[in-house]
Design a protein around this motif. Structure first.
Motif, short mmCIF file in Angstrom:
data_model
loop_
_atom_site.label_atom_id
_atom_site.label_comp_id
_atom_site.label_asym_id
_atom_site.label_seq_id
_atom_site.Cartn_x
_atom_site.Cartn_y
_atom_site.Cartn_z
N LEU A 184 72.30 42.51 41.35
CA LEU A 184 72.41 43.88 40.84
C LEU A 184 71.11 44.25 40.14
CD1 LEU A 184 74.23 46.38 40.29
CD2 LEU A 184 74.91 45.27 38.15
N HIS A 185 70.48 45.33 40.59
CA HIS A 185 69.17 45.73 40.07
C HIS A 185 69.19 47.23 39.80
CE1 HIS A 185 64.93 45.57 39.30
NE2 HIS A 185 64.57 46.17 40.41
N HIS A 186 69.16 47.61 38.52
CA HIS A 186 69.18 49.02 38.11
C HIS A 186 70.32 49.79 38.79
CE1 HIS A 186 65.79 49.18 35.46
NE2 HIS A 186 64.98 48.66 36.35
N GLY A 187 71.51 49.17 38.77
CA GLY A 187 72.69 49.84 39.28
C GLY A 187 72.87 49.78 40.78
N VAL A 188 71.96 49.13 41.49
CA VAL A 188 72.02 49.05 42.95
C VAL A 188 72.28 47.59 43.36
CG1 VAL A 188 70.76 49.38 45.11
CG2 VAL A 188 70.47 51.00 43.22
N TRP A 189 73.28 47.40 44.21
CA TRP A 189 73.58 46.06 44.72
C TRP A 189 72.74 45.76 45.94
CZ3 TRP A 189 76.37 42.37 42.42
CH2 TRP A 189 77.23 42.76 41.39
N ASP A 212 55.30 34.36 49.54
CA ASP A 212 55.34 35.69 50.11
C ASP A 212 56.75 36.08 50.54
OD1 ASP A 212 52.69 36.25 49.71
OD2 ASP A 212 52.04 35.62 51.70
N LEU A 213 57.58 35.09 50.89
CA LEU A 213 58.99 35.38 51.17
C LEU A 213 59.66 35.94 49.92
CD1 LEU A 213 61.61 35.23 52.83
CD2 LEU A 213 61.82 32.84 52.11
N GLY A 214 59.42 35.29 48.77
CA GLY A 214 59.96 35.79 47.51
C GLY A 214 59.48 37.19 47.20
N ARG A 215 58.18 37.43 47.44
CA ARG A 215 57.61 38.76 47.18
C ARG A 215 58.23 39.81 48.10
NH1 ARG A 215 52.51 35.70 46.94
NH2 ARG A 215 51.87 35.55 44.76
N ALA A 216 58.49 39.44 49.36
CA ALA A 216 59.06 40.39 50.31
C ALA A 216 60.46 40.81 49.89
CB ALA A 216 59.08 39.77 51.71
N VAL A 217 61.28 39.85 49.45
CA VAL A 217 62.63 40.18 48.99
C VAL A 217 62.57 40.99 47.71
CG1 VAL A 217 64.85 39.24 48.26
CG2 VAL A 217 63.59 38.15 50.13
N LEU A 218 61.63 40.66 46.82
CA LEU A 218 61.45 41.42 45.59
C LEU A 218 61.04 42.86 45.90
CD1 LEU A 218 61.41 41.34 42.50
CD2 LEU A 218 59.05 40.54 42.61
N ARG A 219 60.18 43.03 46.88
CA ARG A 219 59.77 44.37 47.32
C ARG A 219 60.98 45.17 47.81
NH1 ARG A 219 54.80 46.62 49.71
NH2 ARG A 219 55.33 48.13 51.34
N ALA A 220 61.83 44.51 48.61
CA ALA A 220 63.04 45.17 49.10
C ALA A 220 63.96 45.56 47.95
CB ALA A 220 63.77 44.26 50.08
N LEU A 221 64.03 44.70 46.94
CA LEU A 221 64.86 44.97 45.77
C LEU A 221 64.38 46.22 45.04
CD1 LEU A 221 67.14 43.41 44.09
CD2 LEU A 221 65.26 42.67 42.63
N HIS A 222 63.07 46.33 44.82
CA HIS A 222 62.54 47.50 44.12
C HIS A 222 62.68 48.78 44.96
CE1 HIS A 222 61.31 45.08 40.85
NE2 HIS A 222 60.21 44.59 41.37
N HIS A 223 62.50 48.66 46.27
CA HIS A 223 62.71 49.82 47.15
C HIS A 223 64.15 50.31 47.03
CE1 HIS A 223 59.14 50.78 49.42
NE2 HIS A 223 58.90 49.50 49.69
N ALA A 224 65.10 49.37 47.02
CA ALA A 224 66.50 49.75 46.94
C ALA A 224 66.80 50.46 45.63
CB ALA A 224 67.39 48.51 47.09
N ALA A 225 66.22 49.98 44.53
CA ALA A 225 66.44 50.62 43.23
C ALA A 225 65.86 52.03 43.22
CB ALA A 225 65.81 49.78 42.13
N ARG A 226 64.68 52.20 43.81
CA ARG A 226 64.05 53.53 43.85
C ARG A 226 64.87 54.51 44.68
NH1 ARG A 226 58.99 50.28 44.81
NH2 ARG A 226 57.81 50.34 42.86
N ASP A 227 65.40 54.01 45.80
CA ASP A 227 66.12 54.89 46.72
C ASP A 227 67.54 55.20 46.26
OD1 ASP A 227 63.90 54.90 48.32
OD2 ASP A 227 64.65 53.40 49.72
#
Length: 273
Positions: free
Chosen positions: A9-14, A77-92
């Protein structure tokens, strides 16, 4: 029977991360463990954003999210890629006001470390955690209409070279030995609780030996440039930033300088002894 997916759960987004390799699942469960909170009962589970990870080779992965498809070639870079997806999901998916900023907290409240990628937010947050501050976030801060701020302790996105800098600070060398994202609670204590703002510090790449005080108006203009567009609306974002700046007793800008001195400055503003 396959192992369960990593669900965070990241900023209200699963976000639900499905990996086809057992070692990858273990790595991701550990890396994102600070965000792993089970859905509450009493109603339907929230619909998660899905990220799929497929192991292509010994050093090759495919990471597929609603935003993009990435091809990392290292575990970091795998960790960074998933982290990037996490932040994108929170923004969207988030409807409240989000700022591109790091944040730590102490007895006086939260200190916002505002700035774009590459200015050293993650390194400074990591150093402050080792100094005793609570870690809120190194990337995205949610701002309520009242000006209170809330973080989400996603992994610290430490860039190449950050480990060496943190090692020179006298922190645990083993902790920062490997390149890549670091689980925030490995560096110190974390918090998801809303906090009043004690200070707003704008970070820049320019060399600057001392922090420089700026007006509340200039601080609001700086933060206005770092608001991440969401469904919250521009007017609401400006109102939340105004309330935030009114709460802050210190507003300043700080360029690149000695990390130990910058850390002491932030810890003092946060009220960490």
């Amino acid at each position: 029977m396959s192992a369960p997916a990593t669900r965070v759960l990241h900023h209200g987004v699963w976000l639900q991360v499905d990996a086809d390799d057992a070692e990858d699942r273990t790595y991701l469960r550990d890396l994102f463990g600070d965000l792993a909170i089970a859905p509450r009962g009493g109603g339907p589970d929230p619909q998660p954003v899905h990220v799929g990870i497929r192991r292509l080779d010994v050093h090759a992965w495919s990471v597929t999210s609603p935003a993009e498809v990435l091809r990392p070639t290292t575990r970091a870079d795998l960790g960074r890629a998933v982290l990037r997806a996490l932040h994108h999901a929170a923004r969207d998916g988030r409807t409240s006001v989000l700022l591109h900023a790091g944040a730590v907290a102490g007895g006086r409240g939260a200190v916002l470390l505002a700035g774009r990628s590459g200015v050293g937010k993650s390194t400074l947050v990591a150093a402050c955690l080792r100094g005793g501050a609570l870690g809120l976030t190194d990337e995205l801060v949610a701002v309520a209409d009242t000006g209170l701020v809330t973080g989400s302790p996603a992994p610290l996105n430490l860039k190449a070279g950050a480990n060496a800098v943190l090692g020179h600070l006298g922190t645990d060398g083993a902790l920062f030995r490997e390149d890549g994202p670091l689980r925030m609670s490995a560096a110190g204590r974390t918090s998801r609780d809303p906090a009043p703002v004690a200070a707003v510090i704008g970070l820049s790449r320019a060399p600057d030996p001392l922090p420089r005080t700026i007006s509340g108006r200039d601080a609001a203009l700086l933060l206005g440039q770092l608001v991440i567009p969401t469904g919250a609306g521009t007017d609401r974002g400006l109102g939340a930033i105004g309330a935030l700046v009114e709460r802050a007793s210190t507003t300043a800008v700080m360029g690149r300088q000695d990390l130990a001195a910058a850390t002491r400055f932030v810890l003092d503003l946060a009220g960490v002894r």
